[in-house]
Design a protein around this motif. Structure first.
Motif, mmCIF file in Angstrom:
data_model
loop_
_atom_site.group_PDB
_atom_site.id
_atom_site.type_symbol
_atom_site.label_atom_id
_atom_site.label_comp_id
_atom_site.label_asym_id
_atom_site.label_seq_id
_atom_site.Cartn_x
_atom_site.Cartn_y
_atom_site.Cartn_z
ATOM 1 N N ALA A 49 0.847 -1.192 0.000
ATOM 2 C CA ALA A 49 0.000 0.000 0.000
ATOM 3 C C ALA A 49 0.882 1.240 0.000
ATOM 4 O O ALA A 49 1.913 1.284 0.665
ATOM 5 C CB ALA A 49 -0.910 0.006 1.231
ATOM 6 N N ILE A 50 0.460 2.244 -0.765
ATOM 7 C CA ILE A 50 1.191 3.508 -0.808
ATOM 8 C C ILE A 50 0.257 4.660 -0.510
ATOM 9 O O ILE A 50 -0.957 4.580 -0.731
ATOM 10 C CB ILE A 50 1.875 3.731 -2.178
ATOM 11 C CG1 ILE A 50 0.815 3.843 -3.288
ATOM 12 C CG2 ILE A 50 2.875 2.648 -2.481
ATOM 13 C CD1 ILE A 50 1.380 4.373 -4.588
ATOM 14 N N ILE A 51 0.835 5.736 0.018
ATOM 15 C CA ILE A 51 0.079 6.969 0.241
ATOM 16 C C ILE A 51 0.230 7.859 -0.983
ATOM 17 O O ILE A 51 1.311 7.986 -1.545
ATOM 18 C CB ILE A 51 0.577 7.688 1.504
ATOM 19 C CG1 ILE A 51 0.265 6.838 2.751
ATOM 20 C CG2 ILE A 51 -0.068 9.074 1.639
ATOM 21 C CD1 ILE A 51 0.813 7.410 4.036
ATOM 22 N N VAL A 52 -0.865 8.453 -1.408
ATOM 23 C CA VAL A 52 -0.895 9.350 -2.560
ATOM 24 C C VAL A 52 -1.422 10.695 -2.106
ATOM 25 O O VAL A 52 -2.338 10.774 -1.275
ATOM 26 C CB VAL A 52 -1.786 8.780 -3.682
ATOM 27 C CG1 VAL A 52 -1.727 9.675 -4.923
ATOM 28 C CG2 VAL A 52 -1.373 7.356 -4.030
ATOM 29 N N GLY A 53 -0.843 11.772 -2.634
ATOM 30 C CA GLY A 53 -1.310 13.114 -2.311
ATOM 31 C C GLY A 53 -1.794 13.818 -3.564
ATOM 32 O O GLY A 53 -1.269 13.612 -4.655
ATOM 33 N N GLY A 54 -2.810 14.655 -3.402
ATOM 34 C CA GLY A 54 -3.323 15.386 -4.558
ATOM 35 C C GLY A 54 -4.604 16.126 -4.249
ATOM 36 O O GLY A 54 -4.889 16.450 -3.091
ATOM 37 N N ASN A 55 -5.380 16.376 -5.293
ATOM 38 C CA ASN A 55 -6.642 17.097 -5.174
ATOM 39 C C ASN A 55 -7.808 16.139 -5.397
ATOM 40 O O ASN A 55 -7.707 15.196 -6.184
ATOM 41 C CB ASN A 55 -6.718 18.234 -6.195
ATOM 42 C CG ASN A 55 -5.632 19.269 -6.006
ATOM 43 O OD1 ASN A 55 -5.092 19.426 -4.907
ATOM 44 N ND2 ASN A 55 -5.289 19.980 -7.066
ATOM 45 N N VAL A 56 -8.894 16.402 -4.704
ATOM 46 C CA VAL A 56 -10.087 15.559 -4.817
ATOM 47 C C VAL A 56 -11.319 16.444 -4.907
ATOM 48 O O VAL A 56 -11.434 17.450 -4.191
ATOM 49 C CB VAL A 56 -10.226 14.612 -3.605
ATOM 50 C CG1 VAL A 56 -11.507 13.784 -3.718
ATOM 51 C CG2 VAL A 56 -9.028 13.691 -3.492
ATOM 52 N N GLY A 57 -12.216 16.075 -5.790
ATOM 53 C CA GLY A 57 -13.506 16.748 -5.873
ATOM 54 C C GLY A 57 -14.604 15.708 -5.891
ATOM 55 O O GLY A 57 -14.445 14.632 -6.475
ATOM 56 N N ALA A 58 -15.725 15.988 -5.237
ATOM 57 C CA ALA A 58 -16.834 15.029 -5.200
ATOM 58 C C ALA A 58 -18.168 15.763 -5.261
ATOM 59 O O ALA A 58 -18.317 16.875 -4.743
ATOM 60 C CB ALA A 58 -16.768 14.174 -3.940
ATOM 61 N N PHE A 59 -19.114 15.132 -5.903
ATOM 62 C CA PHE A 59 -20.470 15.650 -5.976
ATOM 63 C C PHE A 59 -21.067 15.732 -4.578
ATOM 64 O O PHE A 59 -20.985 14.778 -3.801
ATOM 65 C CB PHE A 59 -21.304 14.715 -6.859
ATOM 66 C CG PHE A 59 -22.781 14.926 -6.778
ATOM 67 C CD1 PHE A 59 -23.386 15.977 -7.455
ATOM 68 C CD2 PHE A 59 -23.573 14.070 -6.030
ATOM 69 C CE1 PHE A 59 -24.750 16.170 -7.374
ATOM 70 C CE2 PHE A 59 -24.942 14.252 -5.938
ATOM 71 C CZ PHE A 59 -25.538 15.306 -6.624
ATOM 72 N N THR A 60 -21.613 16.879 -4.241
ATOM 73 C CA THR A 60 -22.326 17.040 -2.969
ATOM 74 C C THR A 60 -23.714 17.583 -3.255
ATOM 75 O O THR A 60 -23.910 18.374 -4.184
ATOM 76 C CB THR A 60 -21.589 17.992 -2.003
ATOM 77 O OG1 THR A 60 -21.348 19.242 -2.667
ATOM 78 C CG2 THR A 60 -20.262 17.405 -1.556
ATOM 79 N N LEU A 61 -24.676 17.173 -2.454
ATOM 80 C CA LEU A 61 -26.081 17.512 -2.676
ATOM 81 C C LEU A 61 -26.682 18.087 -1.404
ATOM 82 O O LEU A 61 -26.473 17.548 -0.315
ATOM 83 C CB LEU A 61 -26.847 16.255 -3.091
ATOM 84 C CG LEU A 61 -28.347 16.388 -3.344
ATOM 85 C CD1 LEU A 61 -28.607 17.216 -4.608
ATOM 86 C CD2 LEU A 61 -28.986 15.006 -3.467
ATOM 87 N N SER A 62 -27.425 19.172 -1.539
ATOM 88 C CA SER A 62 -28.072 19.784 -0.376
ATOM 89 C C SER A 62 -29.177 18.877 0.145
ATOM 90 O O SER A 62 -29.761 18.070 -0.593
ATOM 91 C CB SER A 62 -28.650 21.152 -0.742
ATOM 92 O OG SER A 62 -29.670 21.029 -1.715
ATOM 93 N N THR A 63 -29.474 19.011 1.419
ATOM 94 C CA THR A 63 -30.477 18.143 2.035
ATOM 95 C C THR A 63 -31.870 18.353 1.469
ATOM 96 O O THR A 63 -32.698 17.446 1.516
ATOM 97 C CB THR A 63 -30.516 18.364 3.563
ATOM 98 O OG1 THR A 63 -30.652 19.771 3.839
ATOM 99 C CG2 THR A 63 -29.233 17.859 4.212
ATOM 100 N N ASP A 64 -32.134 19.547 0.927
ATOM 101 C CA ASP A 64 -33.445 19.767 0.309
ATOM 102 C C ASP A 64 -33.463 19.373 -1.166
ATOM 103 O O ASP A 64 -34.499 19.464 -1.836
ATOM 104 C CB ASP A 64 -33.891 21.225 0.467
ATOM 105 C CG ASP A 64 -32.955 22.229 -0.211
ATOM 106 O OD1 ASP A 64 -32.068 21.802 -0.984
ATOM 107 O OD2 ASP A 64 -33.103 23.433 0.039
#
Length: 209
Positions: A49-64
């Motif tokens: 196993a290796i550690i990786v560093g970088g940028n991450v983006g993910a879809f987020t949705l409001s509760t309504d």
């Protein structure tokens, strides 16, 4: 899901519990701690196993359900990445995405932890930009105060992971491939349903390279 003899749900449940109890105010900003612990436990079970560093983006949705964003961790560089995750056996291991609702610009629905199998192309709803890969044998070199906290956290995770009495139940679900998303959507998970719609869009926001 298993990698070698390690059940990823139990591994993530362990680091999640330890993060929330060790850093109750900012557990969502401690991705390096969890990455170090995940890698250490995997290596102790003879999993490369290796550690990786970088940028991450993910879809987020409001509760309504009225607002959707691409949120994540960005702006870092090779010397100081904005986010850390682990890769093992061709799988991206990242519980940290599930913490995005904590500091979201909106009240957001809960999100899964990521154990994405890389032989499947990354979808639009989770985006990773790798900046640096650390050698498997690389040693953790931090200022002494941070080094002590990281070492204590790793030891706490190892103790809980090997405990036969500690409960290791995941607080959310695990996203490993598209089938997991479809299954979650069928069960009524709002993030999964929104992610499917996001994936179907012709044009979506992307994180900077």
């Amino acid at each position: 899901m298993k990698i070698g003899e390690v059940k990823i749900e139990e591994l993530f449940a362990t680091t999640d519990w330890c993060l929330r109890n060790s850093f109750p105010d900012d557990y969502d900003a401690r991705c390096l701690y969890s990455a170090c612990a995940i890698q250490t436990i995997l290596k102790s079970k003879r999993v490369k196993a290796i550690i990786v560093g970088g940028n991450v983006g993910a879809f987020t949705l409001s509760t309504d359900g009225r607002e959707a964003l691409l949120e994540g961790f960005g702006g870092g560089d090779i010397t100081q990445p904005s986010h850390y995750w682990v890769e093992a056996n061709g799988v991206i291991l990242d519980p940290g995405v599930s913490y995005l609702p904590k500091r979201s610009r909106m009240s957001a629905v809960s999100m899964p932890m990521i154990a994405w199998t890389k032989n499947n192309a990354l979808p639009k709803y989770i985006q990773y930009i790798e900046k640096v890969r650390y050698a498997e044998e690389a040693e953790y070199i931090f200022p002494s105060d941070i080094a002590n906290r990281v070492a204590e956290f790793i030891a706490r995770c190892e103790k809980r992971y090997t405990s036969r009495t500690a409960k290791k139940k995941l607080s959310t679900w695990l996203l490993t491939n598209q089938k997991d998303l479809d299954k979650a959507a069928r069960s009524g998970d709002r993030w999964a349903t929104g992610a499917i719609r996001f994936q179907s869009m012709g044009s979506v926001p992307t994180i900077p390279v």
